[in-house]
Design an enzyme around this catalytic site. Structure first.
Site, PDB file in Angstrom:
ATOM      1  N   ASP A  82       0.849  -1.196   0.000  1.00 51.20           N
ATOM      2  CA  ASP A  82       0.000   0.000   0.000  1.00 51.20           C
ATOM      3  C   ASP A  82       0.889   1.252   0.000  1.00 51.20           C
ATOM      4  OD1 ASP A  82      -2.397   1.434   0.184  1.00 51.20           O
ATOM      5  OD2 ASP A  82      -2.378   1.401   2.383  1.00 51.20           O
ATOM      6  N   ASP A 104       3.012   4.940  -5.463  1.00 48.86           N
ATOM      7  CA  ASP A 104       2.261   6.174  -5.237  1.00 48.86           C
ATOM      8  C   ASP A 104       3.104   7.388  -5.611  1.00 48.86           C
ATOM      9  OD1 ASP A 104       0.754   8.281  -4.477  1.00 48.86           O
ATOM     10  OD2 ASP A 104       0.444   7.624  -2.397  1.00 48.86           O
ATOM     11  N   HIS A 209      -9.260   4.961  -2.173  1.00 50.55           N
ATOM     12  CA  HIS A 209      -8.551   4.989  -0.880  1.00 50.55           C
ATOM     13  C   HIS A 209      -9.371   5.811   0.110  1.00 50.55           C
ATOM     14  CE1 HIS A 209      -4.307   3.577  -1.794  1.00 50.55           C
ATOM     15  NE2 HIS A 209      -4.943   3.427  -2.939  1.00 50.55           N
ATOM     16  N   ALA A 211     -11.434   5.008   2.487  1.00 53.30           N
ATOM     17  CA  ALA A 211     -12.846   4.652   2.363  1.00 53.30           C
ATOM     18  C   ALA A 211     -13.445   4.043   3.636  1.00 53.30           C
ATOM     19  CB  ALA A 211     -13.022   3.703   1.181  1.00 53.30           C
ATOM     20  N   SER A 212     -12.854   4.337   4.769  1.00 60.22           N
ATOM     21  CA  SER A 212     -13.461   3.846   6.012  1.00 60.22           C
ATOM     22  C   SER A 212     -14.733   4.640   6.314  1.00 60.22           C
ATOM     23  CB  SER A 212     -12.481   3.972   7.183  1.00 60.22           C
ATOM     24  OG  SER A 212     -11.594   2.868   7.186  1.00 60.22           O
ATOM     25  N   MET A 253      -9.551  -0.001   3.257  1.00 61.33           N
ATOM     26  CA  MET A 253     -10.024   0.327   4.602  1.00 61.33           C
ATOM     27  C   MET A 253      -8.979  -0.073   5.641  1.00 61.33           C
ATOM     28  SD  MET A 253     -13.936  -0.925   4.026  1.00 61.33           S
ATOM     29  CE  MET A 253     -13.507  -2.045   2.724  1.00 61.33           C
ATOM     30  N   THR A 255      -8.611   2.475   8.753  1.00 59.31           N
ATOM     31  CA  THR A 255      -9.097   3.144   9.965  1.00 59.31           C
ATOM     32  C   THR A 255     -10.211   2.360  10.668  1.00 59.31           C
ATOM     33  OG1 THR A 255      -8.482   5.297   9.079  1.00 59.31           O
ATOM     34  CG2 THR A 255     -10.181   5.283  10.781  1.00 59.31           C
TER      35      THR A 255
END
Ligand code: G3H
Ligand code: 13P
Ligand code: ZN
Length: 307
Positions: A82, A104, A209, A211-212, A253, A255
């Site tokens: 990630d 990234d 990203h 997306a919690s 996800m 968080t």
């Protein structure tokens, strides 16, 4: 059981109008909680680890752990880097056995992002490893990089980027952000941008990203048992479900898993002051993660029975 790349799972997800959950882990119990949930729901899954999670757990330990747990629990999964910060880190993960990596370059100049992504794609594809890149900037903190404002993805640029890099999936910025404090006022996502990207890149897998959903009950439990988390707010579940039914094939996800594990540990320790066996309290965290991931599969991703 084997570690697999994301190619087939994204193809099926796109065609089926659902998403694959990508859950961040850095220890055994988080991993087991996620995989047990996926076994229960027969759901495909991506296990992902950031640079700091890899530093915490050790890269070879992590790969061995994920392989062994996938085998023992009986769920195939992808192991994904990630927010890979550079080529060297991506290469290190590919060489160690990861089946998917993110490079990234979203904070770089556009041409630099194209160049570094191409370099990773060329290396990764030799080993059948999938590559995710990012275009646009999410507000909040991604590993060591912080941005105060969103820089939404430009759909025209997304087409150029995908064509020039040969990347397998693309993370876009449409208003989500990392962490527990995503919106000050009303939650808003730019579905118009997602729609435009989907129409310009039909069949191409998009990644969301930050997306919690930030379950208010988990926050309240943390606070009831000694925590101090104020003003936390996440992405409404209906919005995530809508994104899953569109071109979004991977939803990240982290968080939500951190919050539910912390809530469960705090509650368990407060209610069981005489217990000092880590298996008991960390086990409570593991059970909480399993329950949350099962509900994500049903309510957010729509990925049950995709294995
Ligand atoms: O996008 C960031 C992830 O939540 C990973 O966070 O760098 O603290 O492991 P971390
Ligand atoms: P959250 O902070 O919303 O869980 O996002 C995690 C993420 O995007 C990891 O890459
Ligand atoms: Zn992220």
């Amino acid at each position: 059981m084997a570690l697999i790349n994301t190619k087939e799972m994204f193809k099926k997800a796109y065609e089926g109008g659902y998403s694959i959950g990508a859950f961040n882990i850095s220890n055994l119990e988080q991993l087991q909680g996620v995989l047990e949930a996926c076994k229960e729901k027969k759901s495909a899954v991506i296990i992902q680890a950031s640079k700091s999670a890899i530093n915490y757990a050790g890269i070879n330990t992590l790969v061995a752990l994920v392989k062994a747990a996938s085998d023992e629990i009986g769920v195939d999964c992808a192991l994904h880097l990630d927010h890979g910060p550079n080529f060297e880190m991506a290469k290190k993960c590919i060489d160690a056995g990861f089946t998917s990596v993110m490079i990234d370059g979203s904070h770089l100049d556009y041409e630099e992002n194209v160049a570094i992504t191409k370099q990773v794609v060329e290396y990764a594809h030799k080993f059948n490893v999938s590559v995710e890149a990012e275009l646009g900037v999410l507000a909040g903190t991604e590993d060591d990089v912080t941005s105060d404002v969103h820089k939404y993805t430009d759909p025209e640029q997304a087409v150029d980027f995908v064509n020039r890099t040969g990347v397998d999936s693309l993370a876009i910025a449409i208003g989500t952000s990392h962490g527990a404090f995503k919106f000050k006022g009303e939650a808003k996502l730019r579905f118009d941008i997602l729609e435009e990207i989907q129409s310009k890149l039909p069949g191409f897998p998009i990644v969301l990203h930050g997306a919690s959903a930030v379950d208010q009950k988990a926050v309240a439990t943390c606070n009831e048992f000694g925590g101090d988390i104020a003003g936390a707010k996440g992405v409404p579940v209906e919005m995530l479900r809508k994104a899953s039914s569109m071109a979004v094939c991977k939803i990240n996800m982290d968080t939500d898993l951190r919050l539910c594990m912390t809530a469960a540990l705090r509650k368990f320790l407060a209610e069981n002051p005489t217990v000092f066996d880590p298996r008991k309290y960390i086990g409570a965290g593991r059970d909480a993660i399993q329950a949350v991931v099962e509900s994500k599969i049903e309510d957010v991703l729509g990925s049950a029975n995709s294995l």
